[in-house]
Design an enzyme around this catalytic site. Structure first.
Site, PDB file in Angstrom:
ATOM      1  N   HIS A 113       0.825  -1.032   0.026  1.00 36.76           N
ATOM      2  CA  HIS A 113      -0.183  -0.085   0.031  1.00 36.76           C
ATOM      3  C   HIS A 113       0.819   1.326   0.067  1.00 36.76           C
ATOM      4  CE1 HIS A 113      -4.247  -1.505   1.099  1.00 36.76           C
ATOM      5  NE2 HIS A 113      -3.423  -2.367   0.326  1.00 36.76           N
ATOM      6  N   HIS A 280      -1.730 -12.145  -1.903  1.00 39.96           N
ATOM      7  CA  HIS A 280      -2.873 -13.227  -1.187  1.00 39.96           C
ATOM      8  C   HIS A 280      -2.605 -14.581  -0.776  1.00 39.96           C
ATOM      9  CE1 HIS A 280      -5.964 -10.140  -2.491  1.00 39.96           C
ATOM     10  NE2 HIS A 280      -4.973  -9.415  -2.076  1.00 39.96           N
TER      11      HIS A 280
END
EC number: 1.11.1.21
Length: 748
Positions: A113, A280
């Protein structure tokens, strides 16, 4: 970590900017405070804001402008540092317990992020400055609970101090998390220097978190177009809504948004799929309950000391954590690298359901509960985000991920390269990279230029080359414009572009409208011959690159123009540039550097509705210029006749090609009255007040130096009788700065 992963804490009424129940849960958005105007920007919002050129002022830097981060980093014991970071990842803290006793997923998300804010259109964002520490990023819905990740890192930062920047630490934590899980990364480069206030950046025009209406012009259909330069679909998210566009759980529609937003971060389909699948493989999302979490860090009460999103559910952490409202665990090997994400994605059929917090997600249909609970509770069924299922349902992503299901080694290789690119996209050339883990091989997205492999020219060579240039028949405007076109492609945001590499002679820059291809066809062959003649006769192994000749030629022209104006000056020149090849130049990647306007050359396109003066200041920002430097350059370039296409707009002198302060003298002359042109858009006519005769023409790029109070104050300095010499000196200094913006080797 996800394409948004832990994105949006829920609030009590579960309404978002679009007031859609389907986007439940959503953060309780802070609303703009209504007040009487308090600043000049409130009173006059259309006035160009010159203060953006003075952000990141050294007065706000506790170390001052002489701090040498590279020298401090050289003192770092990188092996001990790495060991400490990995030990931290594997040591759960009572105040914020780690899922499965390991912070890998949290740190991967934090690093992603930080880097994922990068956008190609203006080079802003990215992990290169440690911006995640500051508003608005530290309080974005998408960054919920990353305040805890950064706080976990504080003991490391405290221990190693100035030897490691926050920017490097935030980026490296995710890299270390992957490596300690058993994944082999492609390496890592340090070298990111911290900023000390937020980056100047327009994230969107929406005034509510999770708003989308302004960037899509109010459209919500499948063919909606995301406005430039934005890289995310939604205000406050890194990429896309993990529940699908506008919270509608449609994997195919989500794939469309994913492709667009990741593309705006310079990722192709394979890189995008690799990042989602790899990102993920570790960690989970958090949506334990439908509760109203507390305010974000910037809005939290003082006693919380910079921590936000306080959760009232249960313990507020561990299995009671609420971050995005999504409760997804992708694999049963949560802290170990594996191919389990794809095995689960393709080994199950998926049915739409909702998390305990009410967020749309998918659960494996008729599957057994095989996923271990992160804190020893009952096992769970496999779950996926809407954006995860898009990796299977979209035809293009599906073809890629199905191949990786059977060939996980290909997935690992793709993810290693994509992750390295993600972490380093905004760092510029490898000459800025530090540390022992820098890959030996350069990728084309790094805009590689050859290393210097020859002796450099000396002062006598420089003088001889200048003489040849000035006797070549090329004019001062031609030489100045060519050097400017070469150097002014630089962007201080992502450190791309610039004169090094001489990519002005290559595609796509050779044919950019702003660069006047027809003129380049006249100038470049002459400069190439001067280069070739020198290299064929030079002794002692000396050579000169075309990149150096282009800059040297422009500097020679500036010296001549100053001499013709009565000032003997020497423009500082540092050889050492090299020439890139077409094969090492990614045409598509470089296309985003093309200037749509360039106020320094008075270049603009008919029909451009964006205020030219604002675009001029933006261009100055990208060139890392101050307001005085901007002012001096405009005055000098106009005097030198360096306008695009030879236009006379702003050339307020009867001796073009001579370096003088005539631009300022005539701009501030009250005998001239300015009126919008009746014949040309974006043009003004300067008429003699006594006779009505048109004396000059100008654009907003010129007149802003008389209309804007800050710029006018600077223009007045250069128009003073006692500051003609200062103007020449300041112009030359600013010129050299632009020519050397990408010479990071000179700054080490």
């Amino acid at each position: 970590m996800t394409d948004t992963s832990d994105a949006r804490p829920p609030h009590s009424d579960a309404k978002t900017a679009s007031n859609s129940e389907s986007e439940n849960p959503a953060i309780d958005s802070p609303e703009p405070k209504s007040h009487a105007p308090l600043t000049n920007r409130d009173w006059w919002p259309e006035q160009v804001d010159v203060s953006v050129l003075h952000k990141q002022n050294e007065k706000g830097n506790p170390f001052g402008e002489d701090f040498d981060y590279a020298a401090e980093f050289a003192k770092l014991d990188v092996d001990a540092f790495k060991a400490d970071v990995i030990d931290l990842i594997r040591t759960s803290q009572d105040w914020w317990p780690a899922d499965y006793g390991n912070y890998a997923g949290l740190f991967v998300r934090m690093s992603w992020h930080a880097a994922g804010t990068y956008r190609i259109f203006d080079g802003r964002g990215g992990a290169g400055q440690g911006s995640q520490r500051f508003a608005p990023l530290n309080s974005w819905p998408d960054n919920a609970n990353l305040d805890k990740a950064r706080r976990l890192l504080w003991p490391i930062k405290q221990k190693y101090g100035n030897k490691i920047s926050w920017a490097d630490l935030i980026a490296y934590a995710g890299n270390a998390a992957l490596e300690q899980s058993g994944f082999k990364t492609a390496g890592f480069a340090f070298g990111r220097e911290d900023i000390w206030e937020p980056e100047e950046m327009l994230w969107g025009q929406e005034d509510t978190w999770l708003g989308t209406d302004k960037r899509y012009g109010g459209s919500n259909d499948d063919k909606r177009e995301l406005a430039e330069p934005f890289g995310a679909t939604t205000m406050g998210l890194i990429y896309v809504n993990p529940e699908g566009p506008e919270g509608k759980p449609d994997p195919l529609a989500a794939a469309h948004d994913i492709r667009e937003t990741f593309g705006r971060m310079a990722m192709n389909d394979e890189e995008t799929a690799a990042l989602i699948v790899g990102g993920h493989t570790l960690g989970k999302t958090h949506g334990a309950a439908d509760v109203n979490v507390g305010p974000e860090p910037e809005g939290a009460p003082m006693e919380q000391q910079g921590l936000g999103w306080k959760c009232p559910f249960g313990t507020g952490n561990g299995n009671d954590t609420v971050t995005s409202g999504l409760e997804v665990i992708w694999t049963g090997t949560n802290s170990q690298w594996s191919n389990a994400f794809l095995e689960n994605l393709y080994g199950n059929e998926w049915e739409l359901t909702k998390s305990p917090a009410g967020a749309w997600q998918f659960e494996a249909k008729n599957a057994e509960a095989t996923i271990p609970d992160p804190f020893g509770g009952p096992p769970r069924k496999p779950t996926m985000l809407v954006t995860d299922v898009a990796m299977r349902e979209d035809p293009i992503y599906g073809q890629i991920t199905r191949r990786w299901l059977d060939h996980p080694e290909e997935m690992d290789a793709a993810f290693a390269k994509a992750w390295f690119k993600l972490m380093h996209r905004d760092m510029g050339p490898v000459s800025r990279y530090l540390g022992p883990w820098v890959p030996a091989e350069q990728e084309i997205w790094q805009d590689p230029v050859p290393a210097v492999d020859h002796a450099l020219i000396d002062e006598s060579d420089i003088a001889a080359l200048k003489s040849q240039v000035l006797q070549s028949g090329l004019s001062v405007p031609q030489l100045v414009k060519t050097a400017w076109a070469s150097a002014a492609s630089f962007r201080g945001t992502d450190k791309r572009g610039g004169a090094n590499g001489a990519r002005l002679r290559l595609e796509p820059q050779r044919n950019w409208e702003a660069n006047e291809p027809a003129e380049l066809d006249k100038v470049l062959p002459v400069l190439e011959k001067i280069q070739q003649d020198f290299n064929s006769t030079a002794t002692g192994g000396k050579k000169v690159s075309l990149a150096d000749v282009i800059v040297l030629a422009g500097s020679a022209a500036v010296e001549k123009a100053a001499k013709d104006g009565g000032y003997e000056i020497t423009v500082h020149f540092a050889p050492g540039r090299t020439d890139a090849t077409q094969e090492s130049t990614d045409v598509e990647s470089f296309a985003v550097l093309e200037p749509r306007t360039d106020g320094f050359r008075n270049f603009f396109r008919p029909g451009d509705k964006n205020p030219l003066e604002q675009q001029l200041v933006e261009r100055a920002y990208l060139l890392d210029l101050t307001a005085p430097e901007l002012t001096a350059l405009i005055g000098g370039l106009r005097a030198l006749g360096a306008n695009h296409g030879g236009s006379k707009h702003g050339v307020f002198t009867d001796k073009p090609g001579v370096l003088s302060n005539d631009f300022f003298l005539n701009l501030l002359d009250m005998r001239t009255e300015w009126k919008p042109s009746e014949l040309s858009e974006n043009v003004f006519d300067g008429k003699d007040r006594a006779t009505g005769e048109t004396k000059w023409t100008a654009t907003a790029n010129d007149l802003v130096f008389g209309s804007n109070s800050v710029l006018r104050a600077l223009a007045e300095v250069y128009a003073q009788d006692d500051n003609q010499g200062k103007f020449v000196e300041d112009f030359v200094a600013a010129w050299v700065k632009v020519m050397n913006n990408d010479r990071f080797d000179l700054k080490q």
